[in-house]
Design a protein around this motif. Structure first.
Motif, PDB file in Angstrom:
ATOM      1  N   UNK A 168     -22.919   0.890  61.118  1.00 36.45           N
ATOM      2  CA  UNK A 168     -23.961   1.699  60.490  1.00 36.45           C
ATOM      3  C   UNK A 168     -24.326   2.874  61.400  1.00 36.45           C
ATOM      4  N   UNK A 169     -24.508   4.048  60.795  1.00 39.64           N
ATOM      5  CA  UNK A 169     -24.900   5.204  61.577  1.00 39.64           C
ATOM      6  C   UNK A 169     -26.410   5.198  61.844  1.00 39.64           C
ATOM      7  N   UNK A 170     -26.827   5.963  62.861  1.00 38.71           N
ATOM      8  CA  UNK A 170     -28.238   5.991  63.239  1.00 38.71           C
ATOM      9  C   UNK A 170     -29.100   6.481  62.082  1.00 38.71           C
ATOM     10  N   UNK A 171     -28.650   7.514  61.365  1.00 42.55           N
ATOM     11  CA  UNK A 171     -29.429   8.021  60.241  1.00 42.55           C
ATOM     12  C   UNK A 171     -29.631   6.940  59.186  1.00 42.55           C
ATOM     13  N   UNK A 172     -28.593   6.195  58.878  1.00 45.93           N
ATOM     14  CA  UNK A 172     -28.691   5.121  57.900  1.00 45.93           C
ATOM     15  C   UNK A 172     -29.625   4.013  58.384  1.00 45.93           C
ATOM     16  N   UNK A 173     -29.565   3.723  59.671  1.00 43.24           N
ATOM     17  CA  UNK A 173     -30.425   2.694  60.242  1.00 43.24           C
ATOM     18  C   UNK A 173     -31.890   3.092  60.154  1.00 43.24           C
ATOM     19  N   UNK A 174     -32.203   4.346  60.455  1.00 34.78           N
ATOM     20  CA  UNK A 174     -33.574   4.827  60.362  1.00 34.78           C
ATOM     21  C   UNK A 174     -34.061   4.786  58.912  1.00 34.78           C
ATOM     22  N   UNK A 175     -33.200   5.211  57.999  1.00 34.21           N
ATOM     23  CA  UNK A 175     -33.558   5.187  56.581  1.00 34.21           C
ATOM     24  C   UNK A 175     -33.839   3.762  56.103  1.00 34.21           C
ATOM     25  N   UNK A 176     -32.973   2.847  56.484  1.00 35.81           N
ATOM     26  CA  UNK A 176     -33.155   1.449  56.108  1.00 35.81           C
ATOM     27  C   UNK A 176     -34.446   0.895  56.690  1.00 35.81           C
ATOM     28  N   UNK A 177     -34.739   1.259  57.934  1.00 35.33           N
ATOM     29  CA  UNK A 177     -35.963   0.779  58.580  1.00 35.33           C
ATOM     30  C   UNK A 177     -37.199   1.287  57.850  1.00 35.33           C
ATOM     31  N   UNK A 178     -37.184   2.559  57.423  1.00 28.98           N
ATOM     32  CA  UNK A 178     -38.324   3.099  56.693  1.00 28.98           C
ATOM     33  C   UNK A 178     -38.500   2.405  55.343  1.00 28.98           C
ATOM     34  N   UNK A 179     -37.396   2.111  54.676  1.00 31.17           N
ATOM     35  CA  UNK A 179     -37.482   1.365  53.419  1.00 31.17           C
ATOM     36  C   UNK A 179     -38.168   0.018  53.647  1.00 31.17           C
ATOM     37  N   UNK A 180     -37.790  -0.647  54.722  1.00 31.69           N
ATOM     38  CA  UNK A 180     -38.352  -1.973  54.984  1.00 31.69           C
ATOM     39  C   UNK A 180     -39.819  -1.886  55.384  1.00 31.69           C
ATOM     40  N   UNK A 181     -40.196  -0.846  56.112  1.00 28.30           N
ATOM     41  CA  UNK A 181     -41.595  -0.672  56.513  1.00 28.30           C
ATOM     42  C   UNK A 181     -42.469  -0.460  55.282  1.00 28.30           C
ATOM     43  N   UNK A 182     -42.064   0.433  54.380  1.00 28.89           N
ATOM     44  CA  UNK A 182     -42.868   0.703  53.202  1.00 28.89           C
ATOM     45  C   UNK A 182     -42.878  -0.488  52.242  1.00 28.89           C
ATOM     46  N   UNK A 183     -41.772  -1.224  52.173  1.00 30.90           N
ATOM     47  CA  UNK A 183     -41.720  -2.393  51.302  1.00 30.90           C
ATOM     48  C   UNK A 183     -42.603  -3.521  51.834  1.00 30.90           C
ATOM     49  N   UNK A 184     -42.703  -3.618  53.143  1.00 31.04           N
ATOM     50  CA  UNK A 184     -43.437  -4.729  53.744  1.00 31.04           C
ATOM     51  C   UNK A 184     -44.914  -4.493  53.926  1.00 31.04           C
ATOM     52  N   UNK A 185     -45.382  -3.246  53.755  1.00 28.13           N
ATOM     53  CA  UNK A 185     -46.796  -2.946  53.997  1.00 28.13           C
ATOM     54  C   UNK A 185     -47.238  -1.856  53.030  1.00 28.13           C
ATOM     55  N   UNK A 186     -48.043  -2.215  52.066  1.00 33.48           N
ATOM     56  CA  UNK A 186     -48.465  -1.266  51.028  1.00 33.48           C
ATOM     57  C   UNK A 186     -49.459  -0.229  51.535  1.00 33.48           C
ATOM     58  N   UNK A 187     -49.904  -0.360  52.787  1.00 37.10           N
ATOM     59  CA  UNK A 187     -50.844   0.622  53.336  1.00 37.10           C
ATOM     60  C   UNK A 187     -50.143   1.767  54.058  1.00 37.10           C
ATOM     61  N   UNK A 188     -48.797   1.736  54.097  1.00 33.22           N
ATOM     62  CA  UNK A 188     -48.034   2.778  54.798  1.00 33.22           C
ATOM     63  C   UNK A 188     -47.718   3.921  53.839  1.00 33.22           C
ATOM     64  N   UNK A 189     -47.956   5.153  54.296  1.00 33.97           N
ATOM     65  CA  UNK A 189     -47.670   6.369  53.531  1.00 33.97           C
ATOM     66  C   UNK A 189     -46.654   7.211  54.305  1.00 33.97           C
ATOM     67  N   UNK A 190     -45.854   7.966  53.571  1.00 30.46           N
ATOM     68  CA  UNK A 190     -44.869   8.874  54.165  1.00 30.46           C
ATOM     69  C   UNK A 190     -45.173  10.288  53.693  1.00 30.46           C
ATOM     70  N   UNK A 191     -45.313  11.218  54.623  1.00 31.45           N
ATOM     71  CA  UNK A 191     -45.634  12.604  54.281  1.00 31.45           C
ATOM     72  C   UNK A 191     -44.661  13.548  54.971  1.00 31.45           C
TER      73      UNK A 191
END
Length: 336
Positions: free
Chosen positions: A1-24
């Protein structure tokens, strides 16, 4: 897995696991998904919590800081780290101070992501490494993405701190593969040192025995591949073995837990891509000097990019930015 894909996957998991997280951020919505596609798919999956903003870094970080102070958690994407200077006031005078200036500790879980560094031919105002301008600010933590990292754990750590964090992501890493299985390449292995509260997580890259290295190289994640190339050259051409230490968190950072490794080697090189003057590397070198004075064979050596704006032409850019050959020279000068 490339670093960009890893970061993207991590952000997906963060937002899925915590409904109080926002991305701007600017252009973070699909189908664009950010300038480097790190936010790809997030707005489609979490349409109410991924917000495209006007082009105003100061405004974006101000809104995100207020959101975090009010009980949410915010992750901001600065399209290029150069533009984080436009949000300097919100980061240094509002967010970092808000955790402690109201008479009681307050949580402000804010992450400001900053794609940084040269090597892509983007020119003087889109290629800088500005980490040094945020080192030493109380209440502000500074991190740098590494190809050795578990990025899900990285985001979790930053949000758990409860204080604003800057995350610098060297753009040249985005297309690189994540290291795994304790193997860096055909010569070098790596492991993670037991976490010390002050030092944070530090990856250790070595040949056979990390305690028998001739020299220790300390470098942030964006320089990991260049440091590895230097280690290979030194080993094959000069029979010099190096130990590479890659910290996840640049500030706050305390070298004390690393002192036994540094003392055994007796020679230390600190490398970073920023220009010299008031840098993270200078702070690390000062700490090493003050703690190990009299026990090192040579003064700590610093490696930086040239004191120049970064040209857009790639062949000229190479002459300005830190290269593996500069790290090789620094080690050779320590170990003649």
């Amino acid at each position: 897995m490339r670093v960009a894909e890893s970061l993207n996957q991590a952000l997906h998991e963060v937002l899925a696991g915590d409904s109080s997280v926002w991305m701007l951020g600017e252009d973070v919505l699909d189908p664009y998904g950010g300038a480097f596609k790190i936010t790809k798919g997030l707005s489609s999956r979490f349409p109410g919590r991924v917000l495209a903003t006007p082009i105003s870094e100061n405004g974006i970080v101000g809104v995100a800081g207020g959101l975090a102070l009010a009980g949410g958690k915010a992750i901001v994407e600065i399209m290029f780290s150069d533009f984080v200077t436009l949000a300097f006031d919100q980061i240094v005078n509002f967010a970092s101070k808000s955790v402690s200036m109201y008479g009681r500790p307050l949580r402000l879980p804010l992450i400001v992501r900053c794609p940084s560094g040269g090597g892509r031919g983007y020119g003087p105002t889109h290629s800088q490494s500005l980490q040094k301008h945020f080192i030493g600010v109380p209440g502000l933590a500074v991190y740098e993405v590494s190809p050795f990292d578990d990025h899900r754990e990285l985001f979790s750590e930053m949000l758990t701190r409860g204080e604003p964090c800057l995350l610098f992501e060297d753009k040249t890493l985005y297309t690189r593969q994540i290291f795994g299985g304790g193997v860096a390449d055909d010569l070098f292995r790596y492991d993670v040192l037991p976490r010390a509260a002050a030092a944070g997580e530090v990856t250790r890259v070595y040949l056979d025995d990390p305690e028998q290295a001739d020299c220790v190289i300390i470098a942030p994640g964006g320089l990991a591949h260049r440091a590895l190339a230097a280690m290979r050259t030194l080993l094959l051409e000069r029979e010099i073995t190096c130990l590479l230490l890659v910290p996840r968190r640049l500030y706050p950072f305390d070298v004390t837990p690393l002192s036994p490794l540094l003392e055994r080697a007796g020679a230390v090189v600190v490398a970073e891509e920023s220009t010299a003057g008031g840098t993270w590397g200078a702070e690390v070198a000062q700490q090493v000097h003050s703690r190990l004075w009299g026990r090192l064979r040579r003064p700590v050596s610093l490696v930086h990019s040239a004191a120049s704006v970064i040209p857009a032409a790639v062949h000229l850019e190479r002459d300005v930015l830190v290269r593996d050959t500069a790290i090789v020279r620094a080690v050779q000068e320590l170990l003649p």
